[in-house]
Write a protein that holds these residues in place. Structure first.
Motif, PDB file in Angstrom:
ATOM      1  N   UNK A 252       0.821  -1.201   0.000  1.00 49.16           N
ATOM      2  CA  UNK A 252       0.000   0.000   0.000  1.00 49.16           C
ATOM      3  C   UNK A 252       0.855   1.250   0.000  1.00 49.16           C
ATOM      4  N   UNK A 253       0.296   2.277  -0.601  1.00 53.62           N
ATOM      5  CA  UNK A 253       0.907   3.599  -0.608  1.00 53.62           C
ATOM      6  C   UNK A 253      -0.117   4.533   0.040  1.00 53.62           C
ATOM      7  N   UNK A 254       0.250   5.121   1.171  1.00 53.94           N
ATOM      8  CA  UNK A 254      -0.680   5.924   1.964  1.00 53.94           C
ATOM      9  C   UNK A 254      -0.342   7.405   1.888  1.00 53.94           C
ATOM     10  N   UNK A 255      -1.369   8.201   1.676  1.00 58.76           N
ATOM     11  CA  UNK A 255      -1.237   9.659   1.647  1.00 58.76           C
ATOM     12  C   UNK A 255      -1.244  10.157   3.090  1.00 58.76           C
ATOM     13  N   UNK A 256      -0.311  11.041   3.415  1.00 57.36           N
ATOM     14  CA  UNK A 256      -0.270  11.609   4.762  1.00 57.36           C
ATOM     15  C   UNK A 256      -1.304  12.721   4.895  1.00 57.36           C
ATOM     16  N   UNK A 257      -1.935  12.793   6.073  1.00 60.08           N
ATOM     17  CA  UNK A 257      -2.918  13.837   6.372  1.00 60.08           C
ATOM     18  C   UNK A 257      -2.272  14.888   7.260  1.00 60.08           C
TER      19      UNK A 257
END
Length: 165
Positions: free
Chosen positions: A138-143
């Protein structure tokens, strides 16, 4: 031990385009939390595209709990700066583990999870049968930050004597 389902191995691969928090770069590390467990990677100095390739292993008793991930900039003389956070769900991985998958060809995609408003995925995440194991990339976008993503790989480890799935 009787409530333990197994272990979740999280390979923290790399950060991509992370925010700059020092003069020109950041000294980055990742903290992973689930329930009361908290693990962290080593600090990589002066790199907003760090490659950790580090395995962190969590004990899982409740697969419904999200895994929280926070990126920090290490500072020597002040509090570390937060560089964004994200979370992910391990339910798709758990569901795939409950299927009888032995005999599948290597590389078979079991489940595809699309990015949506309800998750932090920046691109499609696949649960794959690889080398006799169920693996999820998975590649997760930072918030809560102007930019940045973190790439992970999840793998389940069964423990003899645990409750199991």
């Amino acid at each position: 031990m009787e409530n333990l389902l197994g272990l979740l191995r999280i390979r923290v691969k790399k950060g991509v385009n992370l925010a700059v928090r020092d003069v020109r770069s950041s000294d980055t590390y990742v903290v992973v939390q689930m329930a009361k467990q908290k693990l962290k990677t080593r600090v990589i100095r002066k790199d907003v595209n760090p490659e950790w390739n580090e395995d962190l292993t969590l004990s899982v008793a409740d697969p419904n709990l999200p895994v929280m991930l926070t990126v920090f900039d290490h500072d020597s003389f002040s509090n570390d700066d937060k560089m964004g956070d994200t979370e992910f769900d391990i339910k798709p991985l758990i569901e795939a583990l409950k299927m009888n998958l032995s005999g599948l060809p290597d590389g078979t995609i079991i489940t595809r999870i699309q990015p949506s408003r309800s998750n932090c995925l920046s691109e499609e995440s696949n649960v794959v049968w690889k080398d006799g194991q169920v693996v999820q990339n998975m590649c997760l976008r930072l918030r809560n930050v102007e930019c940045g993503e973190v790439e992970l790989q999840l793998q389940w480890i069964n423990i003899p004597g645990s409750k199991g799935l």
